[in-house]
Design a protein around this motif. Structure first.
Motif, short mmCIF file in Angstrom:
data_model
loop_
_atom_site.label_atom_id
_atom_site.label_comp_id
_atom_site.label_asym_id
_atom_site.label_seq_id
_atom_site.Cartn_x
_atom_site.Cartn_y
_atom_site.Cartn_z
N ASN A 192 38.31 -8.76 2.09
CA ASN A 192 37.60 -7.90 3.04
C ASN A 192 36.26 -8.55 3.37
O ASN A 192 35.23 -8.22 2.78
N PRO A 193 36.25 -9.53 4.30
CA PRO A 193 35.02 -10.27 4.62
C PRO A 193 33.83 -9.37 4.98
O PRO A 193 32.69 -9.70 4.67
N ASP B 172 28.36 -7.40 3.76
CA ASP B 172 27.45 -6.28 3.52
C ASP B 172 26.77 -6.39 2.15
O ASP B 172 25.56 -6.15 2.03
N VAL B 173 27.53 -6.73 1.13
CA VAL B 173 26.96 -6.82 -0.22
C VAL B 173 25.92 -7.93 -0.29
O VAL B 173 24.80 -7.73 -0.79
N LEU B 174 26.26 -9.11 0.22
CA LEU B 174 25.35 -10.25 0.09
C LEU B 174 24.09 -10.09 0.93
O LEU B 174 22.99 -10.42 0.48
N THR B 175 24.23 -9.60 2.14
CA THR B 175 23.04 -9.42 2.97
C THR B 175 22.15 -8.31 2.40
O THR B 175 20.92 -8.40 2.45
N ALA B 176 22.77 -7.26 1.84
CA ALA B 176 21.98 -6.20 1.23
C ALA B 176 21.22 -6.72 0.01
O ALA B 176 20.13 -6.21 -0.31
N VAL C 238 16.42 -15.76 -11.54
CA VAL C 238 16.77 -16.15 -10.17
C VAL C 238 16.13 -15.18 -9.18
O VAL C 238 15.73 -14.06 -9.55
N ARG C 239 16.06 -15.61 -7.91
CA ARG C 239 15.45 -14.74 -6.89
C ARG C 239 16.43 -13.68 -6.41
O ARG C 239 16.02 -12.59 -6.02
N GLY C 240 17.70 -14.01 -6.41
CA GLY C 240 18.70 -13.07 -5.92
C GLY C 240 19.94 -13.07 -6.79
O GLY C 240 20.30 -14.09 -7.38
N PHE C 241 20.59 -11.92 -6.88
CA PHE C 241 21.80 -11.79 -7.70
C PHE C 241 22.75 -10.84 -7.00
O PHE C 241 22.36 -9.78 -6.50
N SER C 242 24.04 -11.21 -6.97
CA SER C 242 25.07 -10.35 -6.40
C SER C 242 26.29 -10.37 -7.30
O SER C 242 26.53 -11.34 -8.03
N HIS D 39 18.34 -20.61 -1.74
CA HIS D 39 17.76 -19.28 -1.88
C HIS D 39 17.74 -18.82 -3.34
O HIS D 39 17.39 -17.65 -3.59
N ASP D 40 18.09 -19.70 -4.26
CA ASP D 40 18.11 -19.36 -5.68
C ASP D 40 18.85 -18.04 -5.90
O ASP D 40 18.36 -17.12 -6.58
N HIS D 41 20.04 -17.95 -5.31
CA HIS D 41 20.83 -16.72 -5.34
C HIS D 41 22.10 -16.95 -6.16
O HIS D 41 22.84 -17.90 -5.91
N TRP D 42 22.34 -16.08 -7.11
CA TRP D 42 23.45 -16.20 -8.07
C TRP D 42 24.52 -15.18 -7.73
O TRP D 42 24.22 -14.00 -7.55
N LEU D 43 25.78 -15.62 -7.66
CA LEU D 43 26.89 -14.72 -7.34
C LEU D 43 27.93 -14.75 -8.44
O LEU D 43 28.45 -15.81 -8.79
#
Length: 321
Positions: A301-302, A307-311, A288-292, A247-251
């Motif tokens: 706190n899973p 919530d943060v990642l899905t948002a 990138v397409r997504g960033f968190s 998903h080209d998502h960077w955390l």
């Protein structure tokens, strides 16, 4: 006085009652322990509390192992967490209060005081010299912990043992651990160890990264990898704590002390560091397409992580916990 050297080159002066009666006399000992200026490491061994507090937990356990080993009969096999501390294999959570010693099954030795005797046998166990004793090798140590410890603790130890960016290189590899596991007859804990090896990550730089990866898997997020390396269009080299290639998502996972760390430049104040970090984030977001962004403690706190990642647009195969 005798001293023990920690990996950070911190010299710790240990006062030993049997060697230094002029320093560790009863009156002074009681007074310093009562005031909190001295800390007891184990029976007969003491240290200045301020010096002790400067050590990381793994260093404290290493000192405990050194002190207890001095009192053991020659030929003891130091293993499990005690060996891990000596090899600088960190773990998630608290270190034990006793020193692990591996013994033959038939001896039936009892644990007591500062020693935990593990009567699981010595046949086929890889060892190396450790003063007048022996120490299980890094591979043997990681495998012993993988067989016996709770999953996350075991996974953190294995990841630290195979960590590819360690100074001097990894202590062992998944391939070596698997070969060692297969080289002896099946024993208790093998199934647990294989589960740990199946998800082992040589890119995890510390136990918190191991926990983060486990939480992300348990929440149903797609496959990710640690310490993603990328050169931005500006020529800047950056590393991402976790990256989701599908998903080209960077955390980014930050600790609260990050912006006060000398690693970010002694010549810059926290305000400058925050601005530079924000500019870095903006550059990454454009590529990138997504960033968190999360804090390391958020993984306790899973639901918050979910919530943060899905948002932020990262899909999960599981419902919100």
């Amino acid at each position: 006085m005798s001293s023990t050297t920690a990996p950070s080159a911190t010299e710790l002066v240990v006062m030993r009652r049997r060697e230094q009666l002029d320093v560790v006399d009863d009156r002074r000992l009681r007074r310093n322990l009562a005031s909190g200026s001295w800390t007891r490491i184990t029976a007969g061994s003491y240290v200045v509390t301020a010096e002790w507090r400067r050590l990381r937990p793994i260093q404290r356990h290493r000192v405990l192992v050194d002190e207890v080993a001095r009192r053991l009969e020659p030929g003891a096999v130091i293993s499990h967490f005690a060996a891990a501390a000596q090899h600088d294999i960190d773990i998630l959570g608290a270190w034990p209060r006793r020193v692990d010693v591996r013994i033959e099954r038939a001896t039936g030795g009892r644990s007591g005081g500062a020693v935990k005797r593990r009567a699981i046998g010595l046949e086929g166990v890889e060892r190396e010299p450790f003063g007048m004793h022996e120490l299980t090798t890094p591979a043997q140590t990681a495998l012993d912990i993988a067989r016996s410890a709770p999953f996350l603790v075991a996974a953190s130890a294995v990841d630290q043992a195979i960590w590819r960016d360690r100074d001097g290189g990894p202590l062992t590899t998944v391939e070596e651990l698997t070969s060692l596991l297969d080289a002896v007859p099946r024993q208790r804990g093998d199934v647990r160890a294989r589960r740990v090896l199946d998800v082992a990550d040589p890119g995890a730089a510390n136990p918190r990264e191991t926990k983060a990866a486990h939480v992300l898997r348990s929440l149903g997020f797609p496959r990710s990898r640690s310490q993603e390396r990328r050169i931005l269009r500006s020529g800047r080299l950056v590393f991402g704590d976790r990256y989701f290639p599908e998903h080209d998502h960077w955390l980014e996972v930050d600790g609260r002390g990050k912006y006060l760390s000398p690693d970010f430049g002694d010549d810059r104040d926290p305000h400058e560091i925050v601005i530079d970090e924000k500019n870095r984030e903006n550059e990454i977001r454009r590529e990138v397409r997504g960033f968190s962004r999360l804090e390391a403690t958020d993984f306790d706190n899973p639901r918050l992580v979910y919530d943060v990642l899905t948002a932020d647009g990262l899909p999960s195969t599981k419902p919100r916990p």
